[in-house]
Design an enzyme around this catalytic site. Structure first.
Site, PDB file in Angstrom:
ATOM      1  N   ASP A  66      40.955 191.593   9.083  1.00 49.02           N
ATOM      2  CA  ASP A  66      42.201 191.944   8.235  1.00 49.02           C
ATOM      3  C   ASP A  66      41.913 193.350   7.642  1.00 49.02           C
ATOM      4  OD1 ASP A  66      44.371 190.200   7.954  1.00 49.02           O
ATOM      5  OD2 ASP A  66      43.170 188.490   7.316  1.00 49.02           O
ATOM      6  N   GLU A  97      48.339 192.810   5.102  1.00 52.95           N
ATOM      7  CA  GLU A  97      47.033 192.601   5.582  1.00 52.95           C
ATOM      8  C   GLU A  97      45.851 192.771   4.523  1.00 52.95           C
ATOM      9  OE1 GLU A  97      46.534 191.397   8.410  1.00 52.95           O
ATOM     10  OE2 GLU A  97      48.020 191.995   9.462  1.00 52.95           O
ATOM     11  N   HIS A 100      45.841 189.538   2.526  1.00 54.20           N
ATOM     12  CA  HIS A 100      45.130 188.328   3.295  1.00 54.20           C
ATOM     13  C   HIS A 100      43.580 188.576   3.113  1.00 54.20           C
ATOM     14  CE1 HIS A 100      48.582 188.366   6.495  1.00 54.20           C
ATOM     15  NE2 HIS A 100      48.821 188.188   5.395  1.00 54.20           N
ATOM     16  N   TYR A 104      40.799 186.140   0.704  1.00 46.46           N
ATOM     17  CA  TYR A 104      39.344 185.677   1.434  1.00 46.46           C
ATOM     18  C   TYR A 104      38.405 185.550   0.333  1.00 46.46           C
ATOM     19  CZ  TYR A 104      41.436 185.598   6.004  1.00 46.46           C
ATOM     20  OH  TYR A 104      42.425 185.219   7.051  1.00 46.46           O
ATOM     21  N   GLU A 157      46.037 190.031  16.069  1.00 48.99           N
ATOM     22  CA  GLU A 157      47.205 189.351  15.212  1.00 48.99           C
ATOM     23  C   GLU A 157      47.536 188.051  15.911  1.00 48.99           C
ATOM     24  OE1 GLU A 157      48.372 190.609  12.543  1.00 48.99           O
ATOM     25  OE2 GLU A 157      48.797 192.673  12.236  1.00 48.99           O
ATOM     26  N   GLU A 191      50.860 186.531  10.394  1.00 48.75           N
ATOM     27  CA  GLU A 191      50.454 187.192  11.496  1.00 48.75           C
ATOM     28  C   GLU A 191      51.328 186.751  12.624  1.00 48.75           C
ATOM     29  OE1 GLU A 191      48.515 189.285  10.796  1.00 48.75           O
ATOM     30  OE2 GLU A 191      46.770 188.466   9.579  1.00 48.75           O
ATOM     31  N   HIS A 194      54.051 189.391  12.497  1.00 52.61           N
ATOM     32  CA  HIS A 194      53.502 190.711  12.952  1.00 52.61           C
ATOM     33  C   HIS A 194      53.146 190.690  14.268  1.00 52.61           C
ATOM     34  CE1 HIS A 194      51.209 190.906   8.731  1.00 52.61           C
ATOM     35  NE2 HIS A 194      52.512 190.684   8.580  1.00 52.61           N
TER      36      HIS A 194
END
Length: 320
Positions: A66, A97, A100, A104, A157, A191, A194
């Site tokens: 990402d 992105e 994302h 994490y 993706e 995703e 995308h």
């Protein structure tokens, strides 16, 4: 001489898919701060050590991908925009992105100690298999043609993320770590849009090529996919062999490799279909984001098939 600057006009749409995709992405907007990750601490404490290490590395690998997409991948696509609205969609994709990648870190900060996080990022930034796939994709972003960059983006993706998505979906199907899985499902949903959108833009350019150029582009795409798949198999073996999940992950990888090809308008490479994928994993994808309902349709239940149905024939219907 200064170039005239034109204001974007959302009342005059050149490609209806730009507008529809923008609306879908806005409808799906979410932030990691809305997910109560601390509620998963009990499940995390009960996981065996080797599974904790596997999941941390899985999420670490996704962080790297990402980061690549948000910093270089989407930016490389903007050189070939066909409409101002397309650039707006790419701006939205690029921001998500980054969201994302940040999410994490929210998981790491909840589940892992500072020392564990530092060790993890040292591994992320030096692991040969991870670096191989990011270097392969980024080289195309930096040096590839317009269509090659779109292929690389769709491969990332729609395919490369999925070795990492497998583990949280597995835990979800076994009633563990539901909030970690919720973030993964939100990311997966993004995703999916995308990949289909960028694949659609690829198909526009591909269909304008001469027949021999199309054949060359198609062959290049299959060669790239097979190279990425060979590396991804080794990566899956490294992550999952010890806990015995590898063969199931490989099926999931092949299924999603075919989905990437589908997004590009090409025939599947592998024989694997949805029926071959572990039903626990497929169920985790299709049951939607049911834990949280903080925006209109975010967390209200979402079928990935809604996105997967955005194939060429549907785009044609929308543009009529």
């Amino acid at each position: 001489m200064t170039k005239r600057y034109d204001a974007i006009n959302w009342n005059k749409i050149e490609d209806m898919i730009d507008k529809l995709t923008w609306e879908k992405l806005v409808e799906q907007f979410w932030t990691d701060t809305r997910i109560p990750l601390s509620n998963d601490l009990g499940d995390w404490a009960r996981l065996p050590k080797n599974e904790k290490e596997m999941l941390a590395k899985v999420l670490g690998g996704l962080t790297l991908l990402d980061t690549l997409q948000s910093q270089d991948g989407v930016e490389s696509l903007k050189d070939s925009i066909r409409t101002q609205h397309e650039e707006a969609v790419y701006n939205n994709i690029q921001f998500m992105e980054s969201m994302h990648a940040k999410s994490y870190s929210a998981i790491f900060s909840t589940l892992n100690s500072k020392a564990e996080i530092e060790d993890l990022f040292q591994w992320i930034n030096t692991d040969a298999l991870l670096q191989e796939k990011t270097e392969t994709i980024n080289d195309i972003y930096q040096n590839g043609t317009e269509l090659q960059r779109k292929v690389a983006s769709v491969m990332l993706e729609s395919f490369l993320f999925y070795s990492g998505f497998f583990a949280p979906l597995h835990y979800l199907g076994n009633n563990k770590l539901p909030n970690v899985a919720e973030i993964i499902k939100l990311i997966l949903r993004d995703e999916s849009v995308h990949g289909t959108y960028i694949g659609y833009k690829f198909q526009i350019g591909y269909n304008q090529l001469a027949e021999d150029e199309q054949e060359e582009m198609k062959n290049w795409t299959y060669e790239l996919l097979f190279r990425l798949y060979q590396n991804e198999v080794k990566y899956a073996e490294y992550l999952y062999d010890e806990i015995g999940w590898t063969e199931r992950v490989k099926v999931f990888l092949r299924y999603n490799a075919n989905k990437a090809l589908q997004n590009l308008g090409f025939d599947p490479l592998f024989p694997d279909t949805a029926n071959d994928v572990d039903p626990v994993i497929m169920n985790g994808i299709s049951t939607g984001t049911s834990n949280h309902d903080f925006f209109s349709q975010v967390g209200n239940g979402y079928l990935v098939g809604m996105v997967e149905s955005m194939e060429a024939e549907d785009y044609e219907k929308w543009t009529v």
